[in-house]
Design an enzyme around this catalytic site. Structure first.
Site, PDB file in Angstrom:
ATOM      1  N   SER A  51      55.952  41.842  39.665  1.00  0.00           N
ATOM      2  CA  SER A  51      54.945  40.490  39.583  1.00  0.00           C
ATOM      3  C   SER A  51      55.408  39.345  39.104  1.00  0.00           C
ATOM      4  O   SER A  51      55.874  39.063  38.107  1.00  0.00           O
ATOM      5  CB  SER A  51      53.653  40.918  38.568  1.00  0.00           C
ATOM      6  OG  SER A  51      53.067  42.006  39.096  1.00  0.00           O
ATOM      7  N   LYS A  86      48.300  38.759  43.709  1.00  0.00           N
ATOM      8  CA  LYS A  86      48.669  39.313  42.401  1.00  0.00           C
ATOM      9  C   LYS A  86      48.183  38.575  41.404  1.00  0.00           C
ATOM     10  O   LYS A  86      47.365  39.081  40.389  1.00  0.00           O
ATOM     11  CB  LYS A  86      50.093  39.939  42.236  1.00  0.00           C
ATOM     12  CG  LYS A  86      50.234  40.582  40.897  1.00  0.00           C
ATOM     13  CD  LYS A  86      49.439  42.054  40.615  1.00  0.00           C
ATOM     14  CE  LYS A  86      49.446  42.407  39.259  1.00  0.00           C
ATOM     15  NZ  LYS A  86      50.530  43.191  38.886  1.00  0.00           N
TER      16      LYS A  86
END
Length: 295
Positions: free
Chosen positions: A96, A171
């Site tokens: 991420s 995300k």
């Protein structure tokens, strides 16, 4: 595409590797932790000393490391994937990170004919273990179709949301929703406890209504049992929110609620709680109200 490389064997990477092995893929792994490498090689994977060596042995390389600098190092560093890559290699970064960083690295890798996709995940360690992660993918449509079967071996949901960088945008949006849900749950339960109503009964009363959510069902039982061992660490969620706010500032998007939760997480980091699960941010609100939420 049977030869898979995997770089990064932390809380998420290890169970993801086990699921790839269960699905019949040939796996070559690399990690800074020798113990974690041995844990995966004991299940039948091979190991390689460097990311470049992983690339040489693989059709597809997956990276799962903490943040943009670590991804850049394993992909473009001195012993990075790029130095072992050949044209046609696929690289899927499941970390991420900031969307801009994904796009920058994709452009460098493309010069060597490497196909890059960003595919961050949601679900934490429990869903990594049982192979039911949610994967948000950014990349070329044809490249996505090529790698989707591999991603599906680790996930219950695999969705392409756009070109490179779009996966990490999704995300970031996910991390906003999760952070604000946990903060809202924390405030609600602290209020209930201070008012003399059992938080457990409040949870049971509201979980089936509009206030119910996956986040509530995942975190409320742990909070009520005072279980704050990490499924997803505060320090990592704070890292994600830093990427959220950086991206938002670049786009001139105000995110006042996200910024407030980020400050709560910063207070927890200052208290030495960065290794705790993000559900433990309830302790920040408990401290202010001088009450403890428990069964």
């Amino acid at each position: 595409m049977k030869k898979i490389g995997f770089i990064g064997l932390g809380i998420m990477g290890k169970p993801m590797c086990r699921n790839l092995l269960k699905a019949g893929y040939q796996l070559t792994v690399c990690s800074r932790s020798r113990t974690n490498v041995e844990a995966i090689t004991s299940h039948g994977a091979a190991s390689a000393p460097t990311p470049a060596a992983v690339a040489e042995a693989s059709d597809l390389v997956i990276t799962m490391v903490p943040d943009s600098p670590q991804v850049r190092e394993v992909l473009l560093g001195e012993a990075g994937v790029i130095h072992g890559a050949r044209p046609g290699l696929y690289v899927v970064d499941m970390s991420s990170i900031a969307p801009l960083a994904s796009r920058e690295m994709a452009a460098v890798l493309a010069e060597k004919g490497v196909r890059f996709l960003d595919a961050p995940v949601s679900g934490g360690e429990p869903k990594a273990i049982d192979g039911t992660l949610t994967v948000m993918t950014g990349g070329n449509a044809a490249d996505f179709e090529a790698v989707a079967p591999v991603l599906s071996a680790m996930a219950a949901s695999v969705t392409r949301v756009g070109e490179v960088g779009a996966g990490n945008v999704a995300k970031l949006a996910n991390q906003i929703v999760v952070a604000l849900n946990i903060a809202a749950m924390s405030e609600a339960f602290v209020l209930a406890a201070k008012a003399g109503v059992e938080p457990e009964l409040v949870y049971q009363a509201i979980r089936g209504g509009l206030a119910g959510s996956t986040v509530l069902d995942a975190k409320a039982p742990l909070v009520l049992d005072r279980k704050f061992d990490p499924g997803f660490r505060i320090k990592l969620h704070a890292k994600d929110l830093a990427n959220v706010l950086q991206t938002a500032h670049e786009l001139h998007v105000p995110l006042p609620f996200t910024a407030s939760v980020m400050e709560v997480m910063q207070a927890m980091l200052a208290d030495g709680c960065g290794e705790d699960d993000h559900g433990s941010i309830i302790r920040y609100f408990e401290k202010l109200a001088k009450v403890t939420v428990e069964r």
